[in-house]
Write a protein that holds these residues in place. Structure first.
Motif, PDB file in Angstrom:
ATOM      1  N   ASP A  84       0.483  -1.106   0.158  1.00  0.00           N
ATOM      2  CA  ASP A  84       0.031  -0.159   0.363  1.00  0.00           C
ATOM      3  C   ASP A  84       0.731   1.545  -0.136  1.00  0.00           C
ATOM      4  O   ASP A  84       0.546   2.051   0.693  1.00  0.00           O
ATOM      5  CB  ASP A  84      -0.869  -0.289   0.984  1.00  0.00           C
ATOM      6  N   MET A  85       1.903   1.408  -0.225  1.00  0.00           N
ATOM      7  CA  MET A  85       2.324   2.189  -0.086  1.00  0.00           C
ATOM      8  C   MET A  85       2.465   2.994  -1.940  1.00  0.00           C
ATOM      9  O   MET A  85       3.038   4.019  -1.590  1.00  0.00           O
ATOM     10  CB  MET A  85       4.577   2.414  -0.401  1.00  0.00           C
ATOM     11  N   GLY A  86       2.614   3.093  -3.032  1.00  0.00           N
ATOM     12  CA  GLY A  86       1.955   3.914  -3.859  1.00  0.00           C
ATOM     13  C   GLY A  86       3.077   3.347  -4.672  1.00  0.00           C
ATOM     14  O   GLY A  86       4.342   3.193  -4.520  1.00  0.00           O
ATOM     15  N   ALA A  94      -6.421   3.603   9.209  1.00  0.00           N
ATOM     16  CA  ALA A  94      -5.007   3.085   8.009  1.00  0.00           C
ATOM     17  C   ALA A  94      -6.157   1.865   7.088  1.00  0.00           C
ATOM     18  O   ALA A  94      -4.946   1.719   6.193  1.00  0.00           O
ATOM     19  CB  ALA A  94      -3.589   2.369   8.976  1.00  0.00           C
ATOM     20  N   THR A  95      -7.216   1.055   7.271  1.00  0.00           N
ATOM     21  CA  THR A  95      -6.875   0.240   7.180  1.00  0.00           C
ATOM     22  C   THR A  95      -8.203   0.363   5.063  1.00  0.00           C
ATOM     23  O   THR A  95      -8.454   0.303   4.803  1.00  0.00           O
ATOM     24  CB  THR A  95      -7.982  -0.856   7.522  1.00  0.00           C
ATOM     25  N   THR A  96      -7.977   1.583   5.685  1.00  0.00           N
ATOM     26  CA  THR A  96      -8.823   2.265   4.005  1.00  0.00           C
ATOM     27  C   THR A  96      -8.239   1.644   2.958  1.00  0.00           C
ATOM     28  O   THR A  96      -7.887   2.467   2.181  1.00  0.00           O
ATOM     29  CB  THR A  96      -9.336   3.488   3.912  1.00  0.00           C
ATOM     30  N   VAL A  99      -4.081  11.682  12.745  1.00  0.00           N
ATOM     31  CA  VAL A  99      -4.160  11.214  13.542  1.00  0.00           C
ATOM     32  C   VAL A  99      -4.825   9.357  12.784  1.00  0.00           C
ATOM     33  O   VAL A  99      -6.053   9.640  11.845  1.00  0.00           O
ATOM     34  CB  VAL A  99      -5.406  10.905  14.665  1.00  0.00           C
ATOM     35  N   MET A 100      -3.807   8.066  12.393  1.00  0.00           N
ATOM     36  CA  MET A 100      -3.919   7.136  11.860  1.00  0.00           C
ATOM     37  C   MET A 100      -4.733   6.531  12.441  1.00  0.00           C
ATOM     38  O   MET A 100      -3.673   5.498  14.109  1.00  0.00           O
ATOM     39  CB  MET A 100      -2.596   7.038  11.534  1.00  0.00           C
ATOM     40  N   THR A 101      -6.082   5.498  12.385  1.00  0.00           N
ATOM     41  CA  THR A 101      -6.635   4.829  13.608  1.00  0.00           C
ATOM     42  C   THR A 101      -6.044   3.483  12.377  1.00  0.00           C
ATOM     43  O   THR A 101      -6.065   3.197  11.687  1.00  0.00           O
ATOM     44  CB  THR A 101      -8.251   5.722  13.663  1.00  0.00           C
ATOM     45  N   LYS A 102      -6.875   2.146  14.080  1.00  0.00           N
ATOM     46  CA  LYS A 102      -6.679   0.826  13.476  1.00  0.00           C
ATOM     47  C   LYS A 102      -5.128   0.369  12.765  1.00  0.00           C
ATOM     48  O   LYS A 102      -5.638  -0.025  11.555  1.00  0.00           O
ATOM     49  CB  LYS A 102      -7.888   0.453  12.637  1.00  0.00           C
ATOM     50  N   LEU A 103      -4.400   0.855  13.393  1.00  0.00           N
ATOM     51  CA  LEU A 103      -2.952   0.650  13.107  1.00  0.00           C
ATOM     52  C   LEU A 103      -2.166  -1.321  13.775  1.00  0.00           C
ATOM     53  O   LEU A 103      -1.817  -1.740  13.594  1.00  0.00           O
ATOM     54  CB  LEU A 103      -2.362   1.339  12.687  1.00  0.00           C
ATOM     55  N   ASP A 104      -3.710  -1.591  14.369  1.00  0.00           N
ATOM     56  CA  ASP A 104      -3.811  -2.392  15.666  1.00  0.00           C
ATOM     57  C   ASP A 104      -4.825  -3.641  14.608  1.00  0.00           C
ATOM     58  O   ASP A 104      -4.331  -3.327  13.301  1.00  0.00           O
ATOM     59  CB  ASP A 104      -4.275  -3.145  16.305  1.00  0.00           C
ATOM     60  N   THR A 118      -4.885  -5.998  11.122  1.00  0.00           N
ATOM     61  CA  THR A 118      -4.078  -6.076   9.995  1.00  0.00           C
ATOM     62  C   THR A 118      -4.322  -4.826   9.195  1.00  0.00           C
ATOM     63  O   THR A 118      -4.079  -5.400   7.811  1.00  0.00           O
ATOM     64  CB  THR A 118      -4.734  -7.134   9.179  1.00  0.00           C
ATOM     65  N   ALA A 119      -3.446  -3.672   9.681  1.00  0.00           N
ATOM     66  CA  ALA A 119      -3.409  -2.886   8.895  1.00  0.00           C
ATOM     67  C   ALA A 119      -2.997  -2.921   7.918  1.00  0.00           C
ATOM     68  O   ALA A 119      -1.671  -3.912   7.869  1.00  0.00           O
ATOM     69  CB  ALA A 119      -3.015  -1.648   9.751  1.00  0.00           C
ATOM     70  N   ARG A 120      -2.723  -2.591   7.282  1.00  0.00           N
ATOM     71  CA  ARG A 120      -2.137  -2.032   5.499  1.00  0.00           C
ATOM     72  C   ARG A 120      -1.363  -0.395   5.465  1.00  0.00           C
ATOM     73  O   ARG A 120      -1.376  -0.225   5.119  1.00  0.00           O
ATOM     74  CB  ARG A 120      -3.038  -2.039   4.332  1.00  0.00           C
ATOM     75  N   GLY A 121      -0.481  -0.744   6.556  1.00  0.00           N
ATOM     76  CA  GLY A 121       0.350   0.546   7.373  1.00  0.00           C
ATOM     77  C   GLY A 121       1.003   0.482   6.334  1.00  0.00           C
ATOM     78  O   GLY A 121       1.650   2.295   6.769  1.00  0.00           O
ATOM     79  N   GLY A 122       1.528   0.298   4.995  1.00  0.00           N
ATOM     80  CA  GLY A 122       2.441   0.850   3.571  1.00  0.00           C
ATOM     81  C   GLY A 122       1.742   2.907   3.612  1.00  0.00           C
ATOM     82  O   GLY A 122       2.353   3.424   3.031  1.00  0.00           O
ATOM     83  N   VAL A 123       0.341   2.746   3.535  1.00  0.00           N
ATOM     84  CA  VAL A 123      -0.375   4.237   3.365  1.00  0.00           C
ATOM     85  C   VAL A 123       0.561   5.315   3.916  1.00  0.00           C
ATOM     86  O   VAL A 123       0.467   6.711   3.430  1.00  0.00           O
ATOM     87  CB  VAL A 123      -1.596   3.715   3.542  1.00  0.00           C
ATOM     88  N   LEU A 124       0.762   5.263   5.463  1.00  0.00           N
ATOM     89  CA  LEU A 124       1.697   5.776   5.696  1.00  0.00           C
ATOM     90  C   LEU A 124       2.923   6.264   5.454  1.00  0.00           C
ATOM     91  O   LEU A 124       2.972   7.845   5.860  1.00  0.00           O
ATOM     92  CB  LEU A 124       1.571   5.555   7.556  1.00  0.00           C
ATOM     93  N   VAL A 125       2.826   5.572   5.069  1.00  0.00           N
ATOM     94  CA  VAL A 125       4.901   6.278   3.991  1.00  0.00           C
ATOM     95  C   VAL A 125       4.142   6.795   2.898  1.00  0.00           C
ATOM     96  O   VAL A 125       4.728   8.613   2.512  1.00  0.00           O
ATOM     97  CB  VAL A 125       5.829   5.333   3.572  1.00  0.00           C
ATOM     98  N   ALA A 126       3.228   6.882   2.205  1.00  0.00           N
ATOM     99  CA  ALA A 126       2.589   7.325   0.925  1.00  0.00           C
ATOM    100  C   ALA A 126       1.797   9.146   1.481  1.00  0.00           C
ATOM    101  O   ALA A 126       2.664   9.968   0.809  1.00  0.00           O
ATOM    102  CB  ALA A 126       2.147   6.636   0.147  1.00  0.00           C
ATOM    103  N   LEU A 127       1.569   8.921   2.936  1.00  0.00           N
ATOM    104  CA  LEU A 127       0.429  10.008   3.598  1.00  0.00           C
ATOM    105  C   LEU A 127       1.822  10.708   3.143  1.00  0.00           C
ATOM    106  O   LEU A 127       2.073  11.959   2.959  1.00  0.00           O
ATOM    107  CB  LEU A 127       0.242   9.566   4.620  1.00  0.00           C
ATOM    108  N   ALA A 128       3.114  10.362   4.114  1.00  0.00           N
ATOM    109  CA  ALA A 128       4.412  10.992   4.778  1.00  0.00           C
ATOM    110  C   ALA A 128       4.531  11.967   3.217  1.00  0.00           C
ATOM    111  O   ALA A 128       5.516  13.079   3.049  1.00  0.00           O
ATOM    112  CB  ALA A 128       5.379  10.832   5.276  1.00  0.00           C
TER     113      ALA A 128
END
Ligand code: GDP
Length: 298
Positions: A44-46, A225-227, A248-253, A255-265
């Motif tokens: 999910d990093m884009g 974050a799961t979206t 604020v990124m929710t639901k990182l507990d 099975t979050a697809r956390g890669g999107v946070l990197v793309a967001l940053a």
């Protein structure tokens, strides 16, 4: 805090699957870079961010032999480098009341996050008032009242369907009269009618500025974050609707697809103030870029 990062390590699992640790070291060549890019995109990093991460990682290392562990560590290093500038707690100002507008689509975790933040601020000795500004969703107002009780913080409500701006104005009046440190204002998250929502948010801002021209002092966008990649378009949309100051990124507990946070940053550079790691009141953690990168690649 081990909870402050996604536990799923989707990237780590993907990396592990294609190149198990028992496998010999592999040469970092174009084919390997391409497969790494695909893994980052799957996490999910884009595309743009995936390309940047792999390019940075490969710099000066083409043709070298690397183990899976070394690849993970190098990727984690590049990811942490992107995340470090955005890992910043919500700024607290001397202004009283500090007005925190909370925006985000329904279901993103706005209500829960307001409850968790209120409890944290209360725990830090601050007095907090909450305004239940999503007056069109009776269930949201009830939920917020439950969270207010849990946090020991008063929640101001208005009759269903009434003007959120007038509630915000009343809440400002009360917060000022009580000398409250923080006023947190929940807002509606109906993206189906953007023009409506834009006008509603603008009106809330207009009326609170009658009381304090410097308000709101923070505009928090709550994202689920799961979206996945959806979170990116939500940021773009809400930046048009409001002057977003942090995430604020929710639901990182789970099975979050956390890669999107990197793309967001990488794309927006907005501060990530905190992450939601569960449904309980203390399941809000500071965002730690090192932990996050290690968990994502681990
Ligand atoms: P709102 O519609 O944006 O106000 O969203 P809510 O606060 O009502 O949250 C929607 C759902 O997500 C609820 O079931 C919450 O318990 C859940 N939720 C919120 N934050 C988190 C989180 O960080 N982790 C998990 N696992 N669930 C969360």
């Amino acid at each position: 805090l081990p909870a402050a990062a996604p536990r799923s390590g989707i990237l780590g699992r993907l990396l592990g699957r294609t190149a198990p640790d028992s496998a010999p070291r592999r040469v970092l060549d174009d084919a390997m870079l391409e497969s790494l890019e695909e893994l980052l995109i799957a996490a999910d990093m884009g595309v743009d961010t995936a390309l940047r991460v792999t390019a940075n990682m490969a710099e000066g290392r083409m043709g070298k032999r690397l183990s899976t562990q070394e690849i993970k560590e190098l990727l984690a290093q590049e990811i942490a480098r992107i995340m470090e500038p955005v890992a910043r707690p919500m700024p607290i100002y001397a202004k009283r009341p500090q007005v925190v507008l909370v925006v985000g689509v329904n279901g993103s975790g706005k209500t829960t996050t307001i409850g968790k933040l209120a409890a944290q601020f209360k725990g830090a000795g601050k007095s907090v008032v909450i305004a239940a500004g999503d007056t069109f969703r009776a269930a949201a107002v009830e939920q917020l009242q439950v969270w207010g009780q849990r946090a020991g913080v008063p929640v101001m409500t208005a009759p269903e369907g009434s003007d959120p701006a007038s509630l915000a104005y009343d809440a400002m009046t009360r917060a000022e009269a009580e000398g409250a440190d923080l006023l947190m204002i929940d807002t509606a998250g109906r993206l189906q009618n953007r023009a409506d929502l834009m006008e509603e948010l603008a009106k809330i801002v207009r009326v609170i500025r009658k009381k304090d021209p410097s308000a709101p002092h923070n505009t928090l966008l709550v994202l689920d974050a799961t979206t996945g990649q959806n979170a990116l378009s939500q940021v773009a949309t809400f930046q048009k609707l409001a002057d977003v100051s942090g995430l604020v990124m929710t639901k990182l507990d789970g099975t979050a697809r956390g890669g999107v946070l990197v793309a967001l940053a990488d794309k927006f550079g907005l501060p990530i103030h905190a992450i939601g790691v569960g449904e309980q009141i203390d399941d809000l953690a500071p965002f730690d870029p090192q932990d996050f990168a290690a968990a994502l690649t681990g």
